[in-house]
Design a protein around this motif. Sequence first.
Motif, PDB file in Angstrom:
ATOM      1  N   ALA A  78      33.336  69.924  60.658  1.00 40.09           N
ATOM      2  CA  ALA A  78      33.323  69.309  59.325  1.00 40.09           C
ATOM      3  C   ALA A  78      34.019  67.954  59.346  1.00 40.09           C
ATOM      4  CB  ALA A  78      33.991  70.241  58.319  1.00 40.09           C
ATOM      5  N   GLU A  79      35.117  67.850  60.075  1.00 42.74           N
ATOM      6  CA  GLU A  79      35.818  66.569  60.174  1.00 42.74           C
ATOM      7  C   GLU A  79      34.915  65.517  60.811  1.00 42.74           C
ATOM      8  OE1 GLU A  79      39.949  64.660  62.007  1.00 42.74           O
ATOM      9  OE2 GLU A  79      39.166  66.560  62.783  1.00 42.74           O
ATOM     10  N   ALA A  80      34.237  65.868  61.898  1.00 41.61           N
ATOM     11  CA  ALA A  80      33.348  64.925  62.557  1.00 41.61           C
ATOM     12  C   ALA A  80      32.225  64.476  61.629  1.00 41.61           C
ATOM     13  CB  ALA A  80      32.774  65.550  63.826  1.00 41.61           C
ATOM     14  N   ALA A  81      31.668  65.421  60.867  1.00 41.11           N
ATOM     15  CA  ALA A  81      30.578  65.079  59.955  1.00 41.11           C
ATOM     16  C   ALA A  81      31.064  64.165  58.830  1.00 41.11           C
ATOM     17  CB  ALA A  81      29.967  66.357  59.378  1.00 41.11           C
ATOM     18  N   LEU A  82      32.203  64.483  58.236  1.00 42.71           N
ATOM     19  CA  LEU A  82      32.730  63.650  57.154  1.00 42.71           C
ATOM     20  C   LEU A  82      33.064  62.251  57.657  1.00 42.71           C
ATOM     21  CD1 LEU A  82      35.045  66.300  55.436  1.00 42.71           C
ATOM     22  CD2 LEU A  82      32.951  65.313  54.459  1.00 42.71           C
ATOM     23  N   LYS A  83      33.651  62.149  58.847  1.00 45.16           N
ATOM     24  CA  LYS A  83      33.976  60.833  59.401  1.00 45.16           C
ATOM     25  C   LYS A  83      32.719  60.034  59.713  1.00 45.16           C
ATOM     26  CE  LYS A  83      38.586  61.712  61.242  1.00 45.16           C
ATOM     27  NZ  LYS A  83      39.451  61.798  62.443  1.00 45.16           N
ATOM     28  N   ALA A  84      31.611  60.744  59.947  1.00 38.76           N
ATOM     29  CA  ALA A  84      30.328  60.071  60.193  1.00 38.76           C
ATOM     30  C   ALA A  84      29.597  59.754  58.888  1.00 38.76           C
ATOM     31  CB  ALA A  84      29.447  60.935  61.085  1.00 38.76           C
ATOM     32  N   GLY A  85      30.223  60.063  57.751  1.00 38.34           N
ATOM     33  CA  GLY A  85      29.622  59.747  56.459  1.00 38.34           C
ATOM     34  C   GLY A  85      28.620  60.772  55.966  1.00 38.34           C
ATOM     35  N   LYS A  86      28.715  62.014  56.454  1.00 34.29           N
ATOM     36  CA  LYS A  86      27.763  63.055  56.069  1.00 34.29           C
ATOM     37  C   LYS A  86      28.384  64.009  55.049  1.00 34.29           C
ATOM     38  CE  LYS A  86      25.545  61.264  59.570  1.00 34.29           C
ATOM     39  NZ  LYS A  86      24.462  60.287  59.384  1.00 34.29           N
ATOM     40  N   HIS A  87      27.588  64.431  54.092  1.00 33.47           N
ATOM     41  CA  HIS A  87      28.015  65.488  53.181  1.00 33.47           C
ATOM     42  C   HIS A  87      28.071  66.809  53.953  1.00 33.47           C
ATOM     43  CE1 HIS A  87      27.471  62.767  49.785  1.00 33.47           C
ATOM     44  NE2 HIS A  87      26.280  62.447  50.280  1.00 33.47           N
ATOM     45  N   VAL A  88      28.969  67.713  53.517  1.00 32.39           N
ATOM     46  CA  VAL A  88      29.202  68.937  54.290  1.00 32.39           C
ATOM     47  C   VAL A  88      29.132  70.175  53.409  1.00 32.39           C
ATOM     48  CG1 VAL A  88      30.916  70.239  55.614  1.00 32.39           C
ATOM     49  CG2 VAL A  88      30.601  67.793  56.046  1.00 32.39           C
ATOM     50  N   PHE A  89      28.348  71.134  53.871  1.00 30.92           N
ATOM     51  CA  PHE A  89      28.379  72.506  53.355  1.00 30.92           C
ATOM     52  C   PHE A  89      28.903  73.360  54.501  1.00 30.92           C
ATOM     53  CE2 PHE A  89      26.835  76.767  53.084  1.00 30.92           C
ATOM     54  CZ  PHE A  89      26.793  77.097  51.746  1.00 30.92           C
ATOM     55  N   VAL A  90      29.989  74.093  54.275  1.00 26.89           N
ATOM     56  CA  VAL A  90      30.559  74.924  55.320  1.00 26.89           C
ATOM     57  C   VAL A  90      30.648  76.364  54.826  1.00 26.89           C
ATOM     58  CG1 VAL A  90      32.924  74.311  54.594  1.00 26.89           C
ATOM     59  CG2 VAL A  90      32.520  75.246  56.889  1.00 26.89           C
ATOM     60  N   GLU A  91      30.172  77.284  55.640  1.00 27.16           N
ATOM     61  CA  GLU A  91      30.234  78.692  55.262  1.00 27.16           C
ATOM     62  C   GLU A  91      31.687  79.134  55.098  1.00 27.16           C
ATOM     63  OE1 GLU A  91      28.725  81.165  54.212  1.00 27.16           O
ATOM     64  OE2 GLU A  91      26.645  80.552  54.300  1.00 27.16           O
ATOM     65  N   LYS A  92      31.895  80.154  54.268  1.00 26.57           N
ATOM     66  CA  LYS A  92      33.250  80.685  54.082  1.00 26.57           C
ATOM     67  C   LYS A  92      33.668  81.452  55.333  1.00 26.57           C
ATOM     68  CE  LYS A  92      31.978  85.119  53.701  1.00 26.57           C
ATOM     69  NZ  LYS A  92      32.382  86.143  54.681  1.00 26.57           N
ATOM     70  N   PRO A  93      34.968  81.515  55.611  1.00 23.89           N
ATOM     71  CA  PRO A  93      36.031  80.749  54.956  1.00 23.89           C
ATOM     72  C   PRO A  93      35.963  79.282  55.340  1.00 23.89           C
ATOM     73  CG  PRO A  93      36.922  81.954  56.818  1.00 23.89           C
ATOM     74  CD  PRO A  93      35.487  82.401  56.682  1.00 23.89           C
ATOM     75  N   ILE A  94      36.455  78.421  54.480  1.00 23.78           N
ATOM     76  CA  ILE A  94      36.329  76.983  54.699  1.00 23.78           C
ATOM     77  C   ILE A  94      36.857  76.571  56.072  1.00 23.78           C
ATOM     78  CG2 ILE A  94      38.470  76.652  53.362  1.00 23.78           C
ATOM     79  CD1 ILE A  94      37.479  73.868  52.626  1.00 23.78           C
ATOM     80  N   THR A  95      38.002  77.096  56.459  1.00 20.48           N
ATOM     81  CA  THR A  95      38.605  76.816  57.765  1.00 20.48           C
ATOM     82  C   THR A  95      39.457  78.011  58.159  1.00 20.48           C
ATOM     83  OG1 THR A  95      40.425  75.691  56.630  1.00 20.48           O
ATOM     84  CG2 THR A  95      38.692  74.287  57.541  1.00 20.48           C
ATOM     85  N   ALA A  96      40.101  77.916  59.296  1.00 19.02           N
ATOM     86  CA  ALA A  96      40.978  79.003  59.740  1.00 19.02           C
ATOM     87  C   ALA A  96      42.367  78.904  59.141  1.00 19.02           C
ATOM     88  CB  ALA A  96      41.071  79.006  61.266  1.00 19.02           C
ATOM     89  N   THR A  97      42.791  77.692  58.752  1.00 22.47           N
ATOM     90  CA  THR A  97      44.135  77.505  58.202  1.00 22.47           C
ATOM     91  C   THR A  97      44.078  76.647  56.945  1.00 22.47           C
ATOM     92  OG1 THR A  97      44.646  75.442  59.385  1.00 22.47           O
ATOM     93  CG2 THR A  97      45.028  77.523  60.576  1.00 22.47           C
ATOM     94  N   LEU A  98      45.143  76.754  56.131  1.00 18.31           N
ATOM     95  CA  LEU A  98      45.227  75.937  54.925  1.00 18.31           C
ATOM     96  C   LEU A  98      45.412  74.468  55.260  1.00 18.31           C
ATOM     97  CD1 LEU A  98      47.438  78.164  52.594  1.00 18.31           C
ATOM     98  CD2 LEU A  98      44.974  77.774  52.443  1.00 18.31           C
TER      99      LEU A  98
END
Length: 311
Positions: A78-98
């Motif tokens: 998700a970080e790589a996609a956002l830094k590349a200017g892409k919108h992100v849909f990520v399945e739950k859970p959002i990440t492993a940590t807060l």
Amino acid sequence: MDSPRIGVFGAGHFGRFHTLKLRAATGASLAGLHDADPARAAQVAMEAGCPALPAEALLAACDAVVIATPTLFHARLAEAALKAGKHVFVEKPITATLAEADALIALAAERRLVLMVGQIERHSAAIRTLRESLGGRRLVSLEAARVAPFRPRSLDVSVVLDLMIHDLDLILSLVPAPLAEVRAVGGSLMTALPDWAVAQLRFEDGTQAQVTASRVAVGLERKLRLLGPEGEMRVDFLARSLEFLAPGGEEPVEAMPGWGLTRRSWVDHDSLEAEQAAFVAAIRDGTPREANGAQGRAALDAALRVEAALT
């Protein structure tokens, strides 16, 4: 953006479903998919009629991504996609940590990009009927149960992050007060992680909830019971039935003058399709309430608090 090109990362159980649905999605086009297993990627790509691409090539070919990989990889992808200017849909859970979730939310806000978390139940006909029937009534007690026989998938996370997180997300959306206390018991039967758990939640306004989840149950069960000053509501999601005992209900109750029972049902729709449509709408028309990652972060926080309390 009239027709966003969407790429899928992950060709497992949910990744395959996302890919097949996006193939026919209204208002979007399927740019392709990537999976760490080239053979699996090729198989699903052939089924969906799209290219299987290396990660970098897929990112370059799309405007937005769906991340349906194991949770461990959510933050990095998700970080790589956002830094590349892409919108992100990520399945739950959002990440492993807060900390990872907070970093993604901040990055999406900085880049003015959509970050949507796959809490699919928010888009179901059942939850829509529940909210319409409940209205603004105050709740004091909630009891949720979501159990199923063992299936060898989604075993990279505990039953709390696999199943219970759906009911935690729902309860958080129904109770306006912050979560104050969590107690929980659980255990492992088939995996190295908790396969069943029972959590007791207390909110700052006094509302309490009990949530049961199991992926090693005898059979399927998905129920919700809501209690408040204005009556009781019982929902059986598998039977598609809702019963609400309250003053002025449609079917009078002889032993309770002035009270009545109201029954409702619903026709299921494709919740994944509705969820994808919400993602596309967020990209095209602006950001709805659930498309900034905050609700996914709140659900993760509650789930991690349950895991920490397990005894």
